[in-house]
Design a protein around this motif. Structure first.
Motif, PDB file in Angstrom:
ATOM      1  N   ILE A  39      20.074  30.094  -8.022  1.00  0.00           N
ATOM      2  CA  ILE A  39      21.088  30.594  -8.949  1.00  0.00           C
ATOM      3  C   ILE A  39      21.120  29.727 -10.203  1.00  0.00           C
ATOM      4  O   ILE A  39      21.251  30.227 -11.323  1.00  0.00           O
ATOM      5  CB  ILE A  39      22.470  30.641  -8.264  1.00  0.00           C
ATOM      6  CG1 ILE A  39      22.453  31.669  -7.125  1.00  0.00           C
ATOM      7  CG2 ILE A  39      23.561  30.985  -9.274  1.00  0.00           C
ATOM      8  CD1 ILE A  39      23.739  31.719  -6.328  1.00  0.00           C
ATOM      9  N   GLY A  40      20.997  28.409 -10.034  1.00  0.00           N
ATOM     10  CA  GLY A  40      20.992  27.511 -11.183  1.00  0.00           C
ATOM     11  C   GLY A  40      19.836  27.793 -12.127  1.00  0.00           C
ATOM     12  O   GLY A  40      20.017  27.828 -13.359  1.00  0.00           O
ATOM     13  N   VAL A  41      18.639  27.999 -11.573  1.00  0.00           N
ATOM     14  CA  VAL A  41      17.478  28.336 -12.411  1.00  0.00           C
ATOM     15  C   VAL A  41      17.687  29.683 -13.087  1.00  0.00           C
ATOM     16  O   VAL A  41      17.378  29.856 -14.277  1.00  0.00           O
ATOM     17  CB  VAL A  41      16.187  28.343 -11.559  1.00  0.00           C
ATOM     18  CG1 VAL A  41      15.016  28.923 -12.343  1.00  0.00           C
ATOM     19  CG2 VAL A  41      15.855  26.930 -11.096  1.00  0.00           C
ATOM     20  N   ALA A  42      18.233  30.660 -12.349  1.00  0.00           N
ATOM     21  CA  ALA A  42      18.503  31.978 -12.933  1.00  0.00           C
ATOM     22  C   ALA A  42      19.505  31.861 -14.085  1.00  0.00           C
ATOM     23  O   ALA A  42      19.374  32.553 -15.110  1.00  0.00           O
ATOM     24  CB  ALA A  42      19.038  32.925 -11.864  1.00  0.00           C
ATOM     25  N   MET A  43      20.492  30.988 -13.951  1.00  0.00           N
ATOM     26  CA  MET A  43      21.478  30.783 -15.017  1.00  0.00           C
ATOM     27  C   MET A  43      20.806  30.210 -16.268  1.00  0.00           C
ATOM     28  O   MET A  43      21.113  30.611 -17.398  1.00  0.00           O
ATOM     29  CB  MET A  43      22.591  29.856 -14.538  1.00  0.00           C
ATOM     30  CG  MET A  43      23.532  30.487 -13.534  1.00  0.00           C
ATOM     31  SD  MET A  43      24.693  29.300 -12.802  1.00  0.00           S
ATOM     32  CE  MET A  43      25.622  28.810 -14.256  1.00  0.00           C
ATOM     33  N   GLY A  44      19.880  29.267 -16.069  1.00  0.00           N
ATOM     34  CA  GLY A  44      19.164  28.695 -17.205  1.00  0.00           C
ATOM     35  C   GLY A  44      18.327  29.730 -17.924  1.00  0.00           C
ATOM     36  O   GLY A  44      18.308  29.784 -19.166  1.00  0.00           O
ATOM     37  N   ILE A  45      17.623  30.568 -17.157  1.00  0.00           N
ATOM     38  CA  ILE A  45      16.797  31.626 -17.762  1.00  0.00           C
ATOM     39  C   ILE A  45      17.673  32.652 -18.470  1.00  0.00           C
ATOM     40  O   ILE A  45      17.356  33.111 -19.575  1.00  0.00           O
ATOM     41  CB  ILE A  45      15.926  32.302 -16.681  1.00  0.00           C
ATOM     42  CG1 ILE A  45      14.892  31.298 -16.146  1.00  0.00           C
ATOM     43  CG2 ILE A  45      15.224  33.530 -17.238  1.00  0.00           C
ATOM     44  CD1 ILE A  45      14.084  31.813 -14.978  1.00  0.00           C
ATOM     45  N   ALA A  46      18.818  33.016 -17.857  1.00  0.00           N
ATOM     46  CA  ALA A  46      19.735  33.978 -18.481  1.00  0.00           C
ATOM     47  C   ALA A  46      20.273  33.433 -19.805  1.00  0.00           C
ATOM     48  O   ALA A  46      20.412  34.184 -20.787  1.00  0.00           O
ATOM     49  CB  ALA A  46      20.889  34.289 -17.529  1.00  0.00           C
ATOM     50  N   ALA A  47      20.575  32.132 -19.839  1.00  0.00           N
ATOM     51  CA  ALA A  47      21.051  31.515 -21.080  1.00  0.00           C
ATOM     52  C   ALA A  47      19.974  31.576 -22.160  1.00  0.00           C
ATOM     53  O   ALA A  47      20.268  31.801 -23.343  1.00  0.00           O
ATOM     54  CB  ALA A  47      21.462  30.072 -20.815  1.00  0.00           C
ATOM     55  N   LYS A  48      18.724  31.387 -21.762  1.00  0.00           N
ATOM     56  CA  LYS A  48      17.612  31.465 -22.720  1.00  0.00           C
ATOM     57  C   LYS A  48      17.472  32.892 -23.253  1.00  0.00           C
ATOM     58  O   LYS A  48      17.276  33.101 -24.463  1.00  0.00           O
ATOM     59  CB  LYS A  48      16.325  31.040 -22.016  1.00  0.00           C
ATOM     60  CG  LYS A  48      15.088  31.008 -22.891  1.00  0.00           C
ATOM     61  CD  LYS A  48      14.990  29.758 -23.714  1.00  0.00           C
ATOM     62  CE  LYS A  48      13.598  29.587 -24.324  1.00  0.00           C
ATOM     63  NZ  LYS A  48      13.501  28.411 -25.178  1.00  0.00           N
ATOM     64  N   PHE A  49      17.573  33.884 -22.385  1.00  0.00           N
ATOM     65  CA  PHE A  49      17.523  35.277 -22.821  1.00  0.00           C
ATOM     66  C   PHE A  49      18.637  35.575 -23.823  1.00  0.00           C
ATOM     67  O   PHE A  49      18.420  36.199 -24.864  1.00  0.00           O
ATOM     68  CB  PHE A  49      17.652  36.227 -21.620  1.00  0.00           C
ATOM     69  CG  PHE A  49      16.378  36.443 -20.859  1.00  0.00           C
ATOM     70  CD1 PHE A  49      15.180  36.614 -21.526  1.00  0.00           C
ATOM     71  CD2 PHE A  49      16.374  36.496 -19.476  1.00  0.00           C
ATOM     72  CE1 PHE A  49      13.996  36.828 -20.822  1.00  0.00           C
ATOM     73  CE2 PHE A  49      15.203  36.703 -18.765  1.00  0.00           C
ATOM     74  CZ  PHE A  49      14.008  36.863 -19.452  1.00  0.00           C
ATOM     75  N   ALA A  50      19.850  35.135 -23.478  1.00  0.00           N
ATOM     76  CA  ALA A  50      21.000  35.390 -24.348  1.00  0.00           C
ATOM     77  C   ALA A  50      20.790  34.760 -25.719  1.00  0.00           C
ATOM     78  O   ALA A  50      21.108  35.372 -26.753  1.00  0.00           O
ATOM     79  CB  ALA A  50      22.269  34.842 -23.693  1.00  0.00           C
TER      80      ALA A  50
END
Length: 548
Positions: free
Chosen positions: A426-437
């Protein structure tokens, strides 16, 4: 087969390579074995596995995987980066029963490793590029914090009652107050030695592996404090400021390993294969293990004095096959381990036979001298892991990330916070989602977010131009990476970025590394068209956007 530039000075491979380089590879394998032994034990116990679990993995990684993989000087074995994933699996699957959790996790390792092998066979090695470097570094830093939080208690000789990660971190001051003085003395001595060894400049002393020194000193202190026998001792009984003065020590503070080598093997239990927890463990082990192994193998290639390039797909498949064997025998999952691989290169290794010899030495030692391992204090191994965790999450890592730009630091911190607050995936997914945003806020279209617009033009027999348009970001450049890898060596290659309106740090880093590697192999590679772009920081590889 591994791809590398043809040159007369390159070491031979296979049996011819063994005949040509056996002296240097044997010596390097022996020195790496000295480093690997304590680390394998410590990583296994920190992961909730028996100590033999780490040894089994290193033996399989050396003896078996070294004959199958696509790399040259990497060392395969258990790594600190997988401690959090494996320990989480043991705890969630075991639900309080450590042995049951261990055997269920072995089953998860087997299934994850089958997927890992298939990923390698289907050329999925390039998928590691999908993870932004700041997110990967944030994941590793979070792992370092978790390792330190858990192992500090072991180093102090205290077992906290806390079960959750945050509670474990908050319990550190209490463990400092309640520390077992003699155990803490062993732990702090090991930590001090590791720090001192990192500052030593003497080349002769540097040849002695620091983990070996830590273990040797720990064993001397173990003899002095008589940890082999359960007993109670008084510590400074006349000092009123101490909370208490009576402490107990004994064999429970030493490594426990069976006298019979074969008794160290355990077999997986697939009884929870239909549960969500099982498949969550499979996904975590497969994803984190694959990404770490690919990144480490690529990093080790840069250390190779012969500048050989590993076949990452073949390497991933070989690691996957090795991990299937490890899971069936009771071992941890393995990766291409960068610290031991760096030592391998520095010790003069020429071929994969050094990895083979390191595994062979471990097999011989554990089979013949199990009593020696039993004399190693757990506090010494905990000191090794605390030091490893600090290196993963040191202030230097934050400073290096901030130097690239506030954008990268934000992603780095978001990933760390996500991992610590939830779990690794979940932490890695949050980092990737922040990059997308962030990219969407900068005007990248949804189509361009996943598709890079580029074409390769051959100007003449020796001149290629890679023309890129639109936005070049971490999520869309995998096709570019594959196309660049297929270009012939020894030519002139130009990356034309004049029509790129946004290029992120991950792609800048890839193009820069590609140019350096291509030039080192006798070709000419350059970047054109960045004169009209504004970087987001002063770092040479910072993300940048076109001004007009």
């Amino acid at each position: 087969m591994p791809k590398f530039v043809s040159a007369p000075s390159l070491p031979l491979t296979g049996l011819a390579g063994l005949k040509q380089n056996w002296r240097s590879d044997l010596l390097s394998g022996f020195l790496v074995f000295l480093i690997a032994l304590p680390l394998c034990l410590g990583i296994a116990m920190a992961s909730g596995f028996p100590p033999m679990g780490g040894i089994i993995t290193a033996i399989v990684g050396g003896v078996l995987v070294s004959r199958l993989n696509g790399s040259f000087v990497t060392i395969n074995g258990p790594a600190a980066g997988l401690i959090v994933v494996v320990l989480g699996a043991v705890q969630s699957l075991g639900q309080g029963d450590a042995m049951a959790g261990y055997r269920y996790t072995l089953a998860a390792i087997v299934v994850a490793s089958v997927f890992q092998t298939l990923m390698g066979l289907f050329k999925a090695g390039r998928l590691s590029a999908f993870f932004p470097s700041s997110v990967v570094h944030g994941m590793l830093a979070a792992i370092g914090i978790i390792i330190m939080a858990k192992q500090i208690h072991v180093m102090l000789g205290v077992k906290p009652e806390a079960k959750e990660l945050i509670d474990t971190i908050l319990a550190i001051p209490h463990s400092v107050v309640e520390l077992n003085p003699e155990i803490a003395c062993i732990g702090f001595a090991g930590l001090a030695l590791l720090i001192a060894w990192s500052l030593i400049k003497n080349r002769v002393l540097k040849m002695i592996p620091a983990p070996l020194v830590v273990v040797a000193v720990g064993m001397l202190l173990e003899r002095y404090f008589d940890l082999d026998h359960e007993h109670v001792y008084m510590f400074l009984p006349d000092q009123e400021f101490l909370p208490h003065h009576e402490f107990s020590i004994g064999p429970k503070f030493l490594v426990s390993i069976p006298d019979d080598f074969l008794a160290g093997f355990y077999f997986p239990d697939f009884g929870k294969i239909a549960t969500v927890e099982f498949w969550s463990a499979v996904l975590s082990i497969c994803l984190v293990g694959s990404v770490e192994s690919l990144l480490s193998a690529a990093a080790v290639d840069k250390l190779d004095p012969y500048k050989r390039c590993s076949d990452l797909n073949r390497d991933l498949a070989a690691v996957g096959m090795g991990n299937v064997v490890c899971g069936l025998l009771g071992g941890l999952p393995m990766i291409a381990e960068i610290v031991r691989s760096s030592a391998n290169v520095n010790n003069g290794a020429q071929t994969g036979w050094a990895n083979f010899f390191h595994g062979l030495f471990l097999l011989i030692f554990v089979a013949l001298f199990p009593h020696f391992i039993h004399e190693i204090p757990l506090a010494s191994l905990a000191a090794l892991l605390v030091y490893t965790g600090f290196r993963l999450a040191s202030p230097k890592e934050f400073a290096k990330t901030m130097a690239i730009g506030w954008e990268q630091l934000t992603l780095f911190v978001v990933t760390i916070a996500g991992v610590l607050a939830t779990d690794l995936l979940i932490g890695v997914a949050m980092g990737i989602a922040a990059k997308f945003a962030l990219h969407l806020l900068r005007g990248v279209s949804l189509t361009n977010l996943f598709k890079l617009f580029y074409h390769v033009e051959q100007k003449d027999a020796d001149h290629y131009v890679i023309k890129i348009e639109g936005a070049a970001v971490f999520s869309n450049f995998m096709a570019l990476k594959s196309a660049a890898a297929e270009l012939p060596q020894g030519k002139t290659v130009v990356f034309d970025l004049s029509d790129v309106y946004l290029i992120d740090h991950t792609v800048m880093e890839f193009i820069d590394h590609y140019c350096h590697d291509y030039n080192s192999r006798g070709g000419q590679c350059a970047i054109h068209g960045l004169h009209n772009h504004e970087p987001f920081s002063s770092h040479p590889l910072a993300a940048r956007r076109r001004l007009t």
